[in-house]
Enzyme design. Sequence first.
Site, PDB file in Angstrom:
ATOM      1  CE  LYS A   1      -4.387   1.167   2.242  1.00  0.00           C
ATOM      2  NZ  LYS A   1      -5.050   1.171   3.621  1.00  0.00           N
TER       3      LYS A   1
HETATM    4  C1  E4P Z   1      -8.644   2.011   3.628  1.00  0.00           C
HETATM    5  O1  E4P Z   1      -7.605   1.317   2.979  1.00  0.00           O
HETATM    6  C2  E4P Z   1      -8.313   3.233   4.526  1.00  0.00           C
HETATM    7  O2  E4P Z   1      -7.151   3.042   5.123  1.00  0.00           O
HETATM    8  C3  E4P Z   1      -9.563   3.252   5.358  1.00  0.00           C
HETATM    9  O3  E4P Z   1     -10.631   2.912   4.632  1.00  0.00           O
HETATM   10  C4  E4P Z   1      -9.480   4.909   5.884  1.00  0.00           C
HETATM   11  O4  E4P Z   1     -10.782   4.754   6.813  1.00  0.00           O
HETATM   12  P1  E4P Z   1     -11.130   5.982   7.808  1.00  0.00           P
HETATM   13  O5  E4P Z   1     -11.161   7.193   6.936  1.00  0.00           O
HETATM   14  O6  E4P Z   1     -12.359   5.335   8.374  1.00  0.00           O
HETATM   15  O7  E4P Z   1      -9.844   6.073   8.757  1.00  0.00           O
END
Ligand code: E4P
Length: 217
Positions: free
Chosen positions: A87
């Site tokens: 990622k």
């Molecule tokens: C996913 O890969 C993200 O890190 C995540 O969905 C972020 O979500 P949030 O805005 O609830 O922190």
Amino acid sequence: MKFFIDTANLEQIKEAQDLGILDGVTTNPSLMAKEGITGKDNILKHYKNICEIVDGDVSAEVIATDFDNMIKEGEELASLNNQIVVKLPMIKDGVKAAKYFSNKGIKTNVTLVFSAGQALLAAKAGATYVSPFLGRLDDISTDGLNLISEIRDIYDNYDFSTEILAASIRHTMHIIDCAKIGADVITSPLSSITGLLKHPLTDIGLDKFLNDHKKGN
Ligand code: E4P
């Protein structure tokens, strides 16, 4: 549409896996910290544990923000298990790193995407997944679902193979709307996934069926 769970909590990952609908997991540094997972060795071990629970892709985020260290970190993460998806943040070096890993056949997830232009760059770099954060856009009075629609149109225009991974899901309607738009994947907290199960008429209907069955026996 694939269902990923957005957590580093092993119990919740197991629960979603046991439900039989789980296609993968996404994590981020905040989610790891929330579970108290700190220090490089513990973090790497935790990713291995997650991979043992699920069959599908597991996104593991790099901490580095420069190309050389993103590559070093990403290669180490990818070597843990072939389920690992590296990622990468949507910054210039993140795009370069996505291209590098794409050329090497290593899966990537370009994260922190908030515009169609960013999603276009991620696809051009050959990212496996692009993660638009719809809840965080909604939080600032901007239509997150509209971004998912724009990306869907752009990717379909050119047959990009990058999958749209709708992230930052806040509730069940986000999941349903993403399915209507044609997001390839949603990543969601467990509560929004299990929220899809609920309907009062299902509970009322089941109670009646069971009571009628008792009366007839
Ligand atoms: C996913 O890969 C993200 O890190 C995540 O969905 C972020 O979500 P949030 O805005 O609830 O922190």
